[in-house]
Design an enzyme around this catalytic site. Structure first.
Site, PDB file in Angstrom:
ATOM      1  N   TYR A 154       0.835  -1.212   0.000  1.00 21.29           N
ATOM      2  CA  TYR A 154       0.000   0.000   0.000  1.00 21.29           C
ATOM      3  C   TYR A 154       0.870   1.264   0.000  1.00 21.29           C
ATOM      4  O   TYR A 154       0.620   2.210  -0.751  1.00 21.29           O
ATOM      5  CB  TYR A 154      -0.902  -0.046   1.234  1.00 21.29           C
ATOM      6  CG  TYR A 154      -1.927   1.061   1.332  1.00 21.29           C
ATOM      7  CD1 TYR A 154      -3.076   1.045   0.539  1.00 21.29           C
ATOM      8  CD2 TYR A 154      -1.767   2.113   2.237  1.00 21.29           C
ATOM      9  CE1 TYR A 154      -4.029   2.050   0.649  1.00 21.29           C
ATOM     10  CE2 TYR A 154      -2.707   3.124   2.350  1.00 21.29           C
ATOM     11  CZ  TYR A 154      -3.839   3.085   1.562  1.00 21.29           C
ATOM     12  OH  TYR A 154      -4.787   4.085   1.666  1.00 21.29           O
ATOM     13  N   LYS A 158       1.003   4.291  -2.766  1.00 30.93           N
ATOM     14  CA  LYS A 158       0.617   5.657  -2.413  1.00 30.93           C
ATOM     15  C   LYS A 158       1.785   6.636  -2.533  1.00 30.93           C
ATOM     16  O   LYS A 158       1.596   7.817  -2.817  1.00 30.93           O
ATOM     17  CB  LYS A 158       0.020   5.681  -0.993  1.00 30.93           C
ATOM     18  CG  LYS A 158      -1.317   4.931  -0.894  1.00 30.93           C
ATOM     19  CD  LYS A 158      -2.375   5.555  -1.773  1.00 30.93           C
ATOM     20  CE  LYS A 158      -3.729   4.898  -1.658  1.00 30.93           C
ATOM     21  NZ  LYS A 158      -4.758   5.526  -2.504  1.00 30.93           N
TER      22      LYS A 158
HETATM   23  P1  NAP Z   1     -13.458   2.128   0.404  1.00 32.20           P
HETATM   24  O1  NAP Z   1     -14.533   2.534   1.343  1.00 32.20           O
HETATM   25  O2  NAP Z   1     -12.941   0.729   0.440  1.00 32.20           O
HETATM   26  O3  NAP Z   1     -13.934   2.495  -1.087  1.00 32.20           O
HETATM   27  C1  NAP Z   1     -13.135   2.205  -2.203  1.00 32.20           C
HETATM   28  C2  NAP Z   1     -14.008   2.218  -3.434  1.00 32.20           C
HETATM   29  O4  NAP Z   1     -13.170   1.859  -4.562  1.00 32.20           O
HETATM   30  C3  NAP Z   1     -15.126   1.168  -3.368  1.00 32.20           C
HETATM   31  O5  NAP Z   1     -16.312   1.709  -3.893  1.00 32.20           O
HETATM   32  C4  NAP Z   1     -14.589   0.042  -4.247  1.00 32.20           C
HETATM   33  O6  NAP Z   1     -15.574  -0.777  -4.849  1.00 32.20           O
HETATM   34  C5  NAP Z   1     -13.849   0.844  -5.312  1.00 32.20           C
HETATM   35  N1  NAP Z   1     -12.886   0.047  -6.066  1.00 32.20           N
HETATM   36  C6  NAP Z   1     -12.061  -0.929  -5.603  1.00 32.20           C
HETATM   37  N2  NAP Z   1     -11.350  -1.458  -6.602  1.00 32.20           N
HETATM   38  C7  NAP Z   1     -11.723  -0.816  -7.738  1.00 32.20           C
HETATM   39  C8  NAP Z   1     -11.356  -0.932  -9.099  1.00 32.20           C
HETATM   40  N3  NAP Z   1     -10.436  -1.803  -9.498  1.00 32.20           N
HETATM   41  N4  NAP Z   1     -11.963  -0.124 -10.012  1.00 32.20           N
HETATM   42  C9  NAP Z   1     -12.899   0.770  -9.628  1.00 32.20           C
HETATM   43  N5  NAP Z   1     -13.294   0.919  -8.343  1.00 32.20           N
HETATM   44  C10 NAP Z   1     -12.711   0.141  -7.409  1.00 32.20           C
HETATM   45  O7  NAP Z   1     -12.156   3.061   0.593  1.00 32.20           O
HETATM   46  P2  NAP Z   1     -12.019   4.504   1.267  1.00 32.20           P
HETATM   47  O8  NAP Z   1     -11.634   4.304   2.681  1.00 32.20           O
HETATM   48  O9  NAP Z   1     -13.173   5.364   0.927  1.00 32.20           O
HETATM   49  O10 NAP Z   1     -10.704   5.025   0.491  1.00 32.20           O
HETATM   50  C11 NAP Z   1     -10.777   5.806  -0.694  1.00 32.20           C
HETATM   51  C12 NAP Z   1      -9.366   6.238  -1.077  1.00 32.20           C
HETATM   52  O11 NAP Z   1      -8.775   6.960   0.000  1.00 32.20           O
HETATM   53  C13 NAP Z   1      -8.443   5.042  -1.352  1.00 32.20           C
HETATM   54  O12 NAP Z   1      -7.560   5.350  -2.404  1.00 32.20           O
HETATM   55  C14 NAP Z   1      -7.683   4.894  -0.045  1.00 32.20           C
HETATM   56  O13 NAP Z   1      -6.439   4.296  -0.237  1.00 32.20           O
HETATM   57  C15 NAP Z   1      -7.547   6.350   0.359  1.00 32.20           C
HETATM   58  N6  NAP Z   1      -7.315   6.547   1.793  1.00 32.20           N
HETATM   59  C16 NAP Z   1      -8.239   6.128   2.722  1.00 32.20           C
HETATM   60  C17 NAP Z   1      -7.984   6.333   4.095  1.00 32.20           C
HETATM   61  C18 NAP Z   1      -8.974   5.908   5.158  1.00 32.20           C
HETATM   62  O14 NAP Z   1      -8.659   6.061   6.356  1.00 32.20           O
HETATM   63  N7  NAP Z   1     -10.144   5.418   4.818  1.00 32.20           N
HETATM   64  C19 NAP Z   1      -6.784   6.929   4.490  1.00 32.20           C
HETATM   65  C20 NAP Z   1      -5.866   7.323   3.519  1.00 32.20           C
HETATM   66  C21 NAP Z   1      -6.149   7.141   2.168  1.00 32.20           C
HETATM   67  P3  NAP Z   1     -16.300  -1.977  -3.998  1.00 32.20           P
HETATM   68  O15 NAP Z   1     -17.304  -1.324  -3.124  1.00 32.20           O
HETATM   69  O16 NAP Z   1     -16.907  -2.857  -5.062  1.00 32.20           O
HETATM   70  O17 NAP Z   1     -15.208  -2.652  -3.221  1.00 32.20           O
END
Ligand code: NAP
Length: 246
Positions: A154, A158
């Site tokens: 990861y 990133k």
């Molecule tokens: P999440 O709730 O897991 O949502 C991710 C979304 O991406 C889901 O709708 C998922 O679809 C979709 N997805 C996964 N693989 C895909 C693909 N190959 N093509 C198209 N869509 C795809 O994640 P989140 O926490 O909102 O995170 C969003 C972004 O912020 C990510 O890049 C993550 O790394 C970053 N981030 C998050 C945090 C945190 O604390 N949450 C912190 C730092 C960075 P499904 O629903 O079908 O799985």
């Protein structure tokens, strides 16, 4: 205002970004992967976006696959005309200590988190170059800046996004296109909700504000980077982590 494309917008941070940009007046393209659950949730988010009086449609594609992105970007252009904002948000985790991490889990995270950003920036960048305007916002992570135990895959993906953001900013700047990244810290999500109270305490001990961030606090920064007040900001990374590292 134009059209904003948000990848992985069926739930979590992406869905908050889609709704905020709809509130700002952008027509919205919600991308998500073609799974049973995301088709339903992406449809619901599109409905919430339309409540702000804008056009909103779902386009299902696996953004790690170049050919699927190529078709999706062409379909979006046909349906919406222009693409003015691209938010590369789709991402996954497959955590594990490095010595135990499978090659498959390394490659999968790199493909979905990092290759997707190449696919979409290349294809949408070409559209924006013809338009001579555009905003690209890539969602990185504090883990890409500082590392984290159990997240070699990861953090690699990133950290790469930070380098790609700066390179693309240098390539596209003269065409009126800005490229920036946002690096969230611990944001309240399905993932953080499932942690034990001991794990939560350990994580929050290092956060100056002693709380998780909310997805709408990421969406606010993306709204700024997509809007007119950030027109001379490019190649930058905005950390949104409640003071995790200073
Ligand atoms: P999440 O709730 O897991 O949502 C991710 C979304 O991406 C889901 O709708 C998922 O679809 C979709 N997805 C996964 N693989 C895909 C693909 N190959 N093509 C198209 N869509 C795809 O994640 P989140 O926490 O909102 O995170 C969003 C972004 O912020 C990510 O890049 C993550 O790394 C970053 N981030 C998050 C945090 C945190 O604390 N949450 C912190 C730092 C960075 P499904 O629903 O079908 O799985």
């Amino acid at each position: 205002m134009g059209t904003a494309v948000i990848t992985g917008a069926g739930r979590g941070i992406g869905s908050a970004i889609a709704q905020r940009l709809a509130e700002d007046g952008f027509d919205i393209v919600i991308n998500d992967i073609n799974s049973d659950t995301s088709i339903k949730s992406a449809g619901e988010i599109a409905g919430k976006c339309r409540a702000f009086g804008v056009k909103a449609e779902c386009f299902f594609a696996d953004v790690s696959k170049y050919s699927e992105c190529e078709k999706m970007v062409s379909d979006i252009k046909n349906s919406f005309g222009s693409i003015d904002v691209l938010v590369n948000n789709a991402g996954i985790t497959r955590d594990g200590l490095m010595v135990r991490m499978s090659e498959e889990n390394y490659d999968l995270v790199i493909a979905i988190n990092q290759k997707s950003v190449f696919n979409m920036m290349k294809l949408v960048g070409a559209v924006m170059m013809k338009q001579k305007s555009g905003r690209i916002i890539n969602i990185s992570s504090v883990v890409g800046l500082y590392g984290n135990k159990g997240q070699v895959n990861y953090s690699a993906s990133k950290a790469a996004i930070v380098g790609m953001t700066k390179s693309a900013a240098k390539e596209l700047g003269s065409r009126g296109i800005t490229v920036n990244a946002v690096a969230p810290g611990f944001i309240r999500s399905d993932m953080t909700d499932s942690l034990s109270s001991e794990q939560k305490k350990l994580m929050l001990d290092s956060v100056a504000m002693k709380r998780y961030g909310d997805a709408c606090e990421i969406a606010g920064a993306v709204s700024f980077l997509a809007g007119k007040d950030s027109s001379y900001i490019t190649g930058q990374v905005i950390e949104i982590s409640g003071g995790l590292v200073m």
